[in-house]
Write an enzyme that holds these catalytic residues in place. Structure first.
Site, PDB file in Angstrom:
ATOM      1  N   ASP A  87      -3.968   0.211   2.053  1.00 37.32           N
ATOM      2  CA  ASP A  87      -3.892   0.455   0.558  1.00 37.32           C
ATOM      3  C   ASP A  87      -4.537   2.061   0.210  1.00 37.32           C
ATOM      4  OD1 ASP A  87      -2.961  -0.429  -2.253  1.00 37.32           O
ATOM      5  OD2 ASP A  87      -5.060   0.328  -2.633  1.00 37.32           O
TER       6      ASP A  87
HETATM    7  N1  LIG Z   1       6.200   9.624   2.231  1.00 34.63           N
HETATM    8  C1  LIG Z   1       4.915   9.836   1.775  1.00 34.63           C
HETATM    9  N2  LIG Z   1       4.332   8.459   1.091  1.00 34.63           N
HETATM   10  C2  LIG Z   1       3.120   8.779   0.604  1.00 34.63           C
HETATM   11  C3  LIG Z   1       2.319  10.257   0.635  1.00 34.63           C
HETATM   12  N3  LIG Z   1       1.075   9.966   0.167  1.00 34.63           N
HETATM   13  C4  LIG Z   1       1.010   8.558  -0.358  1.00 34.63           C
HETATM   14  N4  LIG Z   1       2.234   7.921   0.046  1.00 34.63           N
HETATM   15  C5  LIG Z   1       2.421   6.532  -0.093  1.00 34.63           C
HETATM   16  O1  LIG Z   1       1.970   6.178  -1.416  1.00 34.63           O
HETATM   17  C6  LIG Z   1       1.942   4.730  -1.367  1.00 34.63           C
HETATM   18  C7  LIG Z   1       0.798   4.281  -2.053  1.00 34.63           C
HETATM   19  O2  LIG Z   1       0.950   2.912  -2.393  1.00 34.63           O
HETATM   20  P1  LIG Z   1       0.152   1.830  -1.886  1.00 34.63           P
HETATM   21  O3  LIG Z   1      -0.089   0.614  -2.846  1.00 34.63           O
HETATM   22  O4  LIG Z   1      -1.045   1.981  -0.954  1.00 34.63           O
HETATM   23  O5  LIG Z   1       1.308   1.109  -0.835  1.00 34.63           O
HETATM   24  P2  LIG Z   1       2.848   0.621  -1.223  1.00 34.63           P
HETATM   25  O6  LIG Z   1       3.876   1.729  -0.875  1.00 34.63           O
HETATM   26  O7  LIG Z   1       2.759  -0.104  -2.342  1.00 34.63           O
HETATM   27  O8  LIG Z   1       3.220  -0.417  -0.097  1.00 34.63           O
HETATM   28  P3  LIG Z   1       2.406  -1.676   0.234  1.00 34.63           P
HETATM   29  O9  LIG Z   1       1.658  -1.435   1.718  1.00 34.63           O
HETATM   30  O10 LIG Z   1       3.529  -2.732   0.665  1.00 34.63           O
HETATM   31  O11 LIG Z   1       1.446  -2.022  -0.908  1.00 34.63           O
HETATM   32  C8  LIG Z   1       1.920   4.477   0.249  1.00 34.63           C
HETATM   33  O12 LIG Z   1       3.280   4.009   0.401  1.00 34.63           O
HETATM   34  C9  LIG Z   1       1.825   5.474   0.927  1.00 34.63           C
HETATM   35  O13 LIG Z   1       2.265   5.607   2.248  1.00 34.63           O
HETATM   36  C10 LIG Z   1       3.159  11.222   1.080  1.00 34.63           C
HETATM   37  O14 LIG Z   1       2.465  12.433   1.210  1.00 34.63           O
HETATM   38  N5  LIG Z   1       4.370  10.957   1.617  1.00 34.63           N
END
Ligand SMILES: Nc1nc2c(ncn2[C@@H]2O[C@H](COP(=O)(O)OP(=O)(O)OP(=O)(O)O)[C@@H](O)[C@H]2O)c(=O)[nH]1
Length: 210
Positions: A87
């Site tokens: 997360d």
């Molecule tokens: N492609 C990309 N994604 C990013 C970047 N910075 C943050 N993220 C994404 O932002 C999201 C943060 O949300 P989270 O709640 O941690 O994860 P999520 O996308 O909801 O996915 P889950 O693990 O299923 O909860 C993650 O998917 C990270 O990979 C970046 O620079 N590039």
């Protein structure tokens, strides 16, 4: 006599099942690019109540990120598998930011982060049979340029809805890189999965060979 071609030793112990409990495409790509064999089982954790409770008790964002990563890993049931949950929370001057709901919210969020330094609290947890075996938090700091309003509109037009999948409304591997003056910390942690600490942890747990 043909030369005997020895198969190179594997990097991963195939006796152990590895699961990524995440719907994040970039997290999956990071593990694939590291050559790991794993399956993906998205977790169904509702993050909001945990975030609200953490905020209400005055918990630090890294603490909430760890709780969320743990909840995601524990929400996936796969007997004996090593389950990775992750997360990412974003904080800036005491405010916490989430993935923007739409492009207007992305615009508003980027305007408040413009010219400021924010921290990405990126937690990763490995669980097995309901137990937390290993955890880690990386906290890279990123400083945005004081970009113009015109730049921001051009960025949003170029990036479009892609920026809604990221907690900071940017993808550093895409046009989002233009938003920044400085980045300090592990690039994979910025993307959402601190890879070098995770690989070391998987070696400690015997999932990968040392
Ligand atoms: N492609 C990309 N994604 C990013 C970047 N910075 C943050 N993220 C994404 O932002 C999201 C943060 O949300 P989270 O709640 O941690 O994860 P999520 O996308 O909801 O996915 P889950 O693990 O299923 O909860 C993650 O998917 C990270 O990979 C970046 O620079 N590039």
């Amino acid at each position: 006599m043909s030369d005997l071609v020895l198969k190179p030793p594997p990097i991963q112990d195939s006796r152990h099942k590895l699961v990524l409990a995440s719907g994040s495409a970039i997290r999956r790509t990071l593990l694939e690019n590291a050559g790991l064999t794993f399956s993906v089982l998205s977790s169904s954790v509702d993050e909001e109540p945990l975030k609200r409770a953490g905020r209400a008790e005055g918990a630090a964002p890294q603490t909430v990120a760890l709780r969320l990563a743990e909840a995601k890993a524990l929400s996936v049931s796969c007997a004996d598998a090593f389950v990775i949950g992750a997360d990412q929370m974003l904080s800036c001057k005491g405010d916490w930011y989430d993935k923007p709901a739409d492009l207007n919210a992305a615009r508003k969020q980027l305007l408040s982060l413009r010219g400021q330094t924010h921290t990405l609290h990126t937690a990763v947890v490995v669980c097995r049979n309901g137990q937390v075996l290993w955890q880690h938090v990386s906290e890279p700091n990123l400083t945005m340029r004081t970009f113009s309003d015109a730049f921001l509109e051009a960025y949003l037009a170029e990036e479009g809805e892609e920026c809604l999948y990221s907690v900071g409304a940017y993808r550093i591997e895409g046009p989002g890189l233009h938003l920044f003056a400085r980045m300090e910390g592990d690039q994979t942690a910025i993307l959402g999965l601190p890879l070098l600490p995770l690989l070391e942890g998987l070696r400690e747990m015997g999932v990968l060979f040392s």
